[in-house]
Scaffold this active site. Structure first.
Site, PDB file in Angstrom:
ATOM      1  CE1 TYR A  52      -3.261  -2.776   0.050  1.00 18.40           C
ATOM      2  CE2 TYR A  52      -3.713  -2.319   2.347  1.00 18.40           C
ATOM      3  CZ  TYR A  52      -3.966  -3.030   1.202  1.00 18.40           C
ATOM      4  OH  TYR A  52      -4.930  -4.011   1.211  1.00 18.40           O
ATOM      5  CB  SER A 217     -14.015  -3.909  -2.468  1.00 15.64           C
ATOM      6  OG  SER A 217     -12.801  -3.347  -2.870  1.00 15.64           O
ATOM      7  N   PRO A 218     -16.295  -3.491   0.490  1.00 17.01           N
ATOM      8  CG  PRO A 218     -16.594  -2.576   2.616  1.00 17.01           C
ATOM      9  CD  PRO A 218     -15.534  -2.908   1.616  1.00 17.01           C
ATOM     10  N   GLY A 222     -18.323  -4.993  -8.666  1.00 17.70           N
ATOM     11  CA  GLY A 222     -17.290  -5.625  -9.488  1.00 17.70           C
ATOM     12  C   GLY A 222     -15.915  -5.455  -8.885  1.00 17.70           C
ATOM     13  CG  PHE A 228     -23.216  -1.034  -4.296  1.00 13.08           C
ATOM     14  CD1 PHE A 228     -24.126  -0.764  -3.292  1.00 13.08           C
ATOM     15  CD2 PHE A 228     -22.123  -1.841  -4.005  1.00 13.08           C
ATOM     16  CE1 PHE A 228     -23.965  -1.282  -2.015  1.00 13.08           C
ATOM     17  CE2 PHE A 228     -21.953  -2.363  -2.725  1.00 13.08           C
ATOM     18  CZ  PHE A 228     -22.877  -2.083  -1.730  1.00 13.08           C
TER      19      PHE A 228
END
Length: 308
Positions: A52, A217-218, A222, A228
């Site tokens: 990271y 990535s909750p 995709g 979303f």
């Protein structure tokens, strides 16, 4: 904040995790504020990786909070290794794992990690070398517990055959919109794409083996295709259902998206990658919300998934 024990460890963890993949976008003052907010909300678990920011995120984290023994005792620190990010290849050799941990500890200004995960599967892995690396790191007190990230059942089985330490965590992608861990099981034996088993039943495997799943990535659709949340073009129905539930529970849609994951009986941790204190607060508000079965399924169906 809900807490639960990671099985086969002495760790009692928050079901919300502060992920530090993008904190190099912030100033040290902003990072310090972000960490303080997370801790005030009850988060005690902080996730890192040596790739990271090329290691910069770990250094910035330690500097921003002025890492010391008192602060360290209040945190559960996890980091990941196994990727050569510059040349884009994976390396589970003993030399690389040990060297990576030494760098992680130096950057985080700590003597030990609570958890070390192998970041992505290395097809050239020699599990005997991994076992030697884990033994050396554990015996020296540098790593307490071990796990993996993005590994399937047989990859874990192969590792566990040689590694004497129980693998206790698997970090995997999961959200309402990206729910392959769940999809094929629901649509089993149907002539639809959803029935394709892309994850080798890893969710059920982890539950059987007492391996805690951490959802990365909750809020993503995709593989890094964007969130979303608020996407009314691709997910109008999902956002409508989330907004209705948010109003019912007096929280934001972020909390509802978190609650959808934590409602699962597997005790899944939600890895928050946000760099915004308010988003951390919003996400943590979903930590203890227990959606009804109907609400959970309504969200799942609204995301476009089939419930036969």
């Amino acid at each position: 904040m809900k807490y639960f024990p990671i099985k086969n460890t002495s760790l009692n963890v928050s079901n919300m995790v502060m992920g530090n993949m993008r904190i190099n976008e912030l100033t040290k003052v902003e990072i310090g504020n972000l960490v303080r907010t997370a801790m005030e909300e009850g988060i005690n678990f902080f996730d890192h990786a040596d790739i990271y920011g090329g290691g910069e995120c770990e250094s910035l984290f330690a500097d921003a909070i002025q890492m010391n023994a008192s602060i360290r005792d209040k945190m559960i620190l996890q980091s990941k290794c196994g990727i050569h990010s510059k040349d884009n290849y994976y390396d589970f050799s003993k030399k690389h794992i040990v060297k990576s941990v030494e760098g992680i500890l130096k950057r985080l200004k700590t003597d030990y990690l609570d958890l070390l995960l192998l970041h992505r599967p290395d097809p050239l892995m020699e599990p005997e070398e991994v076992a030697e690396a884990f033994d050396e790191l554990h015996n020296s007190g540098k790593v307490r517990y071990f796990g993996v990230s993005n590994h399937n059942p047989m990859q874990i089985e192969l590792l566990q055959k040689y590694v004497s330490h129980k693998l206790v965590v698997n970090q995997l992608q999961l959200s309402i919109a990206q729910s392959a861990l769940i999809d094929s099981g629901i649509a089993l034996n149907m002539p639809v794409d959803q029935s394709i088993n892309r994850d080798s039943s890893i969710l059920e495997y982890c539950r059987l083996k007492d391996i805690t799943i951490q959802a990365w990535s909750p809020y993503q659709n995709g593989f890094f295709e964007g969130p979303f949340l608020g996407d009314l073009e691709k997910f109008p129905e999902l956002n409508q259902v989330m907004d209705e539930l948010a109003e019912k529970y007096q929280v934001t849609n972020t909390a509802i998206a978190s609650a959808w994951i934590t409602r699962h009986p597997a005790n899944i941790q939600v890895v928050l990658g946000t760099t915004t204190p308010q988003r951390i607060k919003d996400a943590c508000a979903g930590s203890e919300i227990i959606l009804t079965r109907k609400e959970w399924y309504d969200l799942y169906k609204a995301a476009g998934h089939i419930v036969p």
